[in-house]
Structures are given as structure tokens and as C-alpha cells.
Enzyme design. Sequence first.
Site, PDB file in Angstrom:
ATOM      1  N   HIS A 114       0.843  -1.186   0.000  1.00 26.57           N
ATOM      2  CA  HIS A 114       0.000   0.000   0.000  1.00 26.57           C
ATOM      3  C   HIS A 114       0.887   1.250   0.000  1.00 26.57           C
ATOM      4  O   HIS A 114       1.898   1.263   0.687  1.00 26.57           O
ATOM      5  CB  HIS A 114      -0.925   0.006   1.212  1.00 26.57           C
ATOM      6  CG  HIS A 114      -0.171   0.003   2.515  1.00 26.57           C
ATOM      7  ND1 HIS A 114       0.427  -1.119   3.029  1.00 26.57           N
ATOM      8  CD2 HIS A 114       0.096   0.984   3.393  1.00 26.57           C
ATOM      9  CE1 HIS A 114       1.026  -0.831   4.174  1.00 26.57           C
ATOM     10  NE2 HIS A 114       0.844   0.433   4.417  1.00 26.57           N
TER      11      HIS A 114
ATOM     12  N   LYS B 120      -0.281  13.579   8.299  1.00 22.22           N
ATOM     13  CA  LYS B 120      -1.724  13.845   8.322  1.00 22.22           C
ATOM     14  C   LYS B 120      -2.127  14.497   9.636  1.00 22.22           C
ATOM     15  O   LYS B 120      -3.038  15.324   9.686  1.00 22.22           O
ATOM     16  CB  LYS B 120      -2.494  12.534   8.130  1.00 22.22           C
ATOM     17  CG  LYS B 120      -4.008  12.695   8.106  1.00 22.22           C
ATOM     18  CD  LYS B 120      -4.688  11.430   7.612  1.00 22.22           C
ATOM     19  CE  LYS B 120      -4.621  10.323   8.633  1.00 22.22           C
ATOM     20  NZ  LYS B 120      -5.542  10.537   9.776  1.00 22.22           N
TER      21      LYS B 120
END
Length: 875
Positions: free
Chosen positions: A147, A540
Site C-alpha cells: 500500500h 496527516k
Amino acid sequence: MTETGSETRTRARFEVPEELRADVRLLGEILGKVLVEYAGQPLLDDVEKLRELTIAGDGAAAEQLVASWPHERAEDVARAFTCYFHLTNLSEELHRARVLRERDRAGSEAVVSELAQAVEQITRDSGEQQARALLNGLEFRPVLTAHPTEARRRAVLATIRRISSLLDERHDPRAGDSDLAENRRRLVEQVDILWRTSQLRTSRPSPLDEVRSAMAVFEETLFNVVGNVYRRLDDALAGDEAGTRTPVVAPFVHLGSWIGGDRDGNPNVTAAITREAMQIQADHVLRALEQATEALGRALTLDAATTPPSAPVRRILEDARAVNPELITDIETRSPAEPHRQLLLLAARRLAATRARDADFGYPRAADFLHELKVLQDSLVSAGAPRQAYGELQHLIWQVNSFGFHLAELEVRQHSSVHAKALEEVLGGGELSDQTEEVLATLRVIGQIQQRFGPEACRRYVVSFTRNAGDLAAVYELADAALDGRPIELDVVPLFETGEDLQNSVEVLDNAIQLTRVRHRLTANDRRFEVMLGYSDSAKDVGPVSATLALYDAQARITAWAQRNAIRLTLFHGRGGALGRGGGPANRAVLAQAPGSVAGRFKLTEQGEAIPARYGNSAIAQRHIEQVTAATLLASTPAVEERALVAAERFAVVEKTLDEAARTAYHGLVKADGFAEWFSTVTPLEELGQLPLGSRPARRGVAVSSLEDLRAIPWVFAWSQARVNAPGWYGLGTALAAVGDVDLLRDANQNWPLFQVMLENAEMSLAKTDRRILGRYLELGDRPELTQRMLDEHALTTEWVLKVLDQERLLQGRRVLGRAVELRNPYVDALSYLQLRALRTLRTDDSLDEQQIVRTRRLLLLTVSGVAAGLQNTG
């Protein structure tokens, strides 16, 4: 005077090397021919109209044209531009590989041995003893992950590889006119296949599909490239004696993998999957070793009269005769009086038996096979054949040393909260939940893998969101419960991800080394300890600027902690492929690490999207490994460490100002009321969750109501699709303006490696944005204050980055990279206008029936694949 967009693109096009331009032109012409054959000249005309409008920068006309097409035409145009990007990407990759080979043939030192140059520099600056010490402890550990998963289908990738091979054949100077004509016919055939192959998967790949995809890179490049890296370094260091004596440097590349082992938030990765993933890896590496051993055996036709075997070689053959006399008789008949050859042919049969799980005839462990190869090598040396001992045989030995029988160390990762709940259930003595049973089953599988392949095949257990030492202790306690005291080697690795966790990391580590099981592991493995740092969630959480500074600060504090406790630290960098997740050139990042934090060892995740780009081509893979290992050595020298230390002290006030201003700006955006819902509206976030990219779910919850619900990967992916790339730059403009002193910031860019890398990555992120197009996406959210905040920060960041870099345009000082981005942008624009059409329809048209929603969503997902190919990144 600043260039207009069209002038910049013209300049960029002019700078394209002739060979590359010819390749792109050829494939473009072939794609045009395929489009006409498929749907007639009008389709090609529409593609050309949109292309011309985006090159001219006429966004209004482009949007009008896109809106005028029926749905089928919009889909075909989206597919055409996506195919074009696939063809352009492979052309650029082949060109880079050709340039590397040509430099190599020309004897360019920059390519012949960048790694050897690093050794020479260290020897010159610090002495031979320091250079040898660093080489002896050198480790490069790339860890493959699934990923963000490659956005292209495996069928598409296979076709691209065939086209790439055909295109490469055209550059063979031996090719005649008839060869080129046949080559062109086959190219048209393969481009036609590419066009007719669906760009979208119909189902989500399983974790084992992801394992098999990674195996293609091992087979096509890595198996041979790793040995080539060692050979080139040995050639450079040993000079004329290379290939005639023991190599100077021990193998230092050790592959890892999370594919099939990372179950954090992925319910599709089970204990059974982990077991099967290791079996797939073992099958591939054993097959590769068998073929290499067989080929070497067939070539090593040394007669016993000229090259007499040693007693240990004869003993191995006699021992095998006792177990399988028919096989030895057959080998002797085919290779009479060639004992060294016989041993290798025997070894190839034993490798086949190992792969077939034949315990009686196969090798118990890779160490047993390696022992026989060393016996063979010693025999050749004693018989006066050192070139045979240290030639291709040494290459095979390197491959066994690097890959063993397991290919890559399979690492397991799970969230700390899962362990906490499982341990509570185990200690409670009641009925265990399915999740807890799965945790225990995973630990049993680790034990089984170790029994077959050894502890080095699977012993690292990464704990996501480590908050305290108890999160590490829980894994050891669960292992005791799962295995009933049976032996298992576990190195439990804390993963610090959020800004708060990074801040608390040293306190957690202080408590961790007080744990009895951790102390035992430190004693058993020469006081080695690994700590993982998460780039994705930290960025983030606090934004790109503050995350970069927080990660550096954490590295410095963890390094000091390790030195205080006499621990041999390895920092594991959870870097992404995208710039918003810690991506960018790995070798530059290595040189910007905190002083003492590298110490000759560098470990990082290689994300799914970056794996083909870095390791898909042999020349590029070799270059990447050499660059990173060279940087690893240089970053470990006193001179580089001193430079970083001086810079950190000198620019401490600048760092504080940058951090505070950037964090405030970033939180002002992401913590605004309703931000999560706005973000989901203005980007194709929801639709990305429906794109079957990989086996892992896109988010932790059912819907996105806050930033915490969202994984870092789709967070970055969605921003890049909207041409905003905010995770790569947002807050930097405010931070630079807060410092305000251009001369001071330019000084920092010259002398502070961390700041320099941060600025370079932001510049690249900005170069991939488009202010006109991102503004159209942001308008969909009907939150003008958030849109204006984003546009203002984009303008401010662009202004200050250019000021500090003393440039008139982005990427002005990075010619090759700037050329690639400038040439791609107008074609990405075309796909963005198509995506905007679909996204606007889905967001604003309440009259759509179910069939229209499905068709519109399909168009959007087609453009997602194309934009990812054009920007060359997903998440």
C-alpha cells in the site's frame, strides 16, 4: 520575465532528448492508429482537440468540449490519455536505463561506482580503518509493502512490459529494416491489446495476489541486481585482484516484506495468508536458486585432472550416493571426471527437492546449501582455480546470503489496541473472540515459519500506534499463550506515528528496555533494537512541515537514548511513495537524517507504487541501490554528522518559527468545522474507496466524519487526484513568511540538509498542482472560505519557495525533472477536466438514476487510473 504556461511547455519539449522524443512520437503515432482502427478518425480528432486546448491552457474551452461529449466518447478519451501515459512512462524508464548504460560504457565515474566513490571519499577523509568499519557494518533493508497498491492492473503491467521490451529492441544497432518492420507490427499489436484491456479491476486483489505481484520484481531484476551491486563494488575496491580472491565486502542488502504480513486494519490478512505468503516467497527463491545453480553447474566443466577436488567435495558426493545412488550415477554419467560440476548439479536437484518439501533429500536450511557452496569454493581455490571460485560461483553465494530460502523477511504488523483486547481476553480465561484467536494463530504461524526457514525469515513484529511499553509486552505475553512455552524469536518493534507519540517515544523506550523479554533479546542479538517511525500519519496529524521537523527531532532524541544505553539502533523509516507521505529521493533523505541515527544502517518501506519505478528495470534498480547505500555510508561519517549537528543548532530558532507557524496554519484548515465532509466532497475520496486497488480497506470506519477516520494513503491519493497535493506543501508558505528573512532562508537551504530536502519535496508537490484546476475542484464544496484559504496558502507557498530558491519558476534548477513534469501536466489536465465532469455530476445532479450513477462513477474511476499514471503517484 516569467514564462507563460505555453512557453514553458515549448521550452520543455525542446529539451527532450532526441531518442526519447522519437520513442514517444512512435508510440503516440501507433496509439493514434489504434484509436482510428477502433472507433474511426473522429475519436482521434476529439483526443487531439482536447490535447491542443490543454497545451494552450484554455481551461474554459476544454471543459466546454468535455461537457459536450456523450458518455461513451468521454470514456474513450479518458482511456486514450491513460494509455498515452503508460506509453510515455515506459519510454522515459527505458531512456533512463539507456543513459545509465551509456554512461557506464563511457566510463563515467558518477555511474560506474557511486558506492565505491563514497568508500574512497570516506577513506580519504576518515582513514581506511573507518571506511572498513562502516563497510563491515553496512546494511540496506528495503521492505516491500502493498500500500498504496499499484493503480494499474497486472494485465496492464504485463502488456506494458512487452511493449517496453519491443521498444528496447528497436535500439539494437544490429536490427535491420525487416527486423524494425516486424518490430513495429508487434508494437501495434501490443498497443492494441493495451487499448482493449480494461484499465479497471473488476474485483479487489487478495493479499496473495499482492504477494505474487511483488514476486515479479524479484524474478525480473532483484535476484540478479543485488549480486551485480556487490560485484561492481568489489571490482572498484579490489582492482586487478577482483574476482580472484575473497570479496572485500560482505552482502549488505537484505529484503523485507509486509505483503501478507501487515494486518493492521486489513481483515483480509490472516494467519493462513501469512503462512501462504511465505510459501510463495520460498517457492520463487528456491526456483531461482535451482535454475542459477543448474546453469552454473552446466558451465563449470572443470576436469578432475586439471582441477582436482578437495576431500570435502568428494565426501559430499559420496554421502549423496548413499542416499540416492541412481541420481549420482546419472550425474556422473553426464559429467564424467567433473566433480565440481557434479556437486552443483546435485545441489540443483536438492534445491528442487527442498521446494517439493522432500525432507529426506532437500536442504534443511539455506545455511546447509551455503556450506556446500563454500566447500566448493575452497576446493577450487586449493586446486588453483581462483577465478572459478570467485566468479559466477561467488555471485550465487551472494544470492544465497542475500535471499536465503525465504527471499525476504516477512514482517508482521498489528495495531496495539488489538493486542490489548486480545490479552485482556486471554487473561480473563473466558471464550476468545475470533479476533483474539486470529492474533494467537498468527504467532503460531511465525513459530512454524521459523522452524522451517530459521528465525531470520520472520521474527519482527511491528506494533502500530505504540503508546507505552505495555504495548510491546503484550505481544510477548500473547506469544507465550499461543505457543505454550515453545521457542520463538521475536523482535517486537515499536511504531511511533502521531506527533504526540513521537514526542513521547523516548519515555516509552526507557520503559521498554526494562522489560525482561526485551532485555533477553538485547543480550541475544548483540544489543540490537529497532524503532519504526511513521511518516504518513504524522504528516496527516500535524502537516508536512511540522511532521518533518518532529520526525527529525524524534530521531535525534532516540539516537541519544540508544547511545546512553549502549544499544545498536536501527531506525525503520515508514516512508511513502508520495511526497505527502515522506516520499522523494531516498538517497537525499538519508543524508538529511539526524546525526548518529544512520550508523551504517538504513531501513525503509518501499511502497507498492514505487516498487516498479525503483526496481522494475535492472539498470535503474542497481542505480537506486547504489545511491542509497552510498548515502548510508556518507551519512554515517563524522563530517556529514557534524554538518547536520551544526545546522540543527544554528537554525534552531528558524526551526521553531517554522514549526509553530506551519502547525497553526495546517490545523486552521483541517480542524475547521465541517472540514472532513468538505474534503470528501471536493475530492474523489469516496469513489477511491470503490476502486479495487488493494486488499486493504480505504478507511477505518464506515464514513468519514473526522480526519481520524481516514487512512493516510487515501488522504494523499485524493488530494493528488484533485491536483492540490496539499499534504506535500500546505503550511510551508505561512511558515517561510513567518521567518520572513529571505537571506536567512537561503542560507538554511544551502547549509541545513533537512530544510533543503523539505523545500525540494515541496517544490515538486507544487509543480504537480494546477491552480486553475484545483480551484474548480474546491468550488464543489460550496465553502468559499475554505477554498480561499487553500488558494491563499498555495499562492503564498509558491511565492516563498521561489524566493528562497531564487528561481522564476518551479523546478527551474532541476532540468530533467522539470521537463518531465511540464510535459505531463497538460495531458494530466485533460484527464482532470474529464474527472471534474464526472465528479461534478455525482456531487450536484440529484436526478441521476442508478444506471447513470454507475456509468458516471466508472468514468471517474477511469480518470483516477489515468491521473495516477500521469502524476506517477497514488498515495
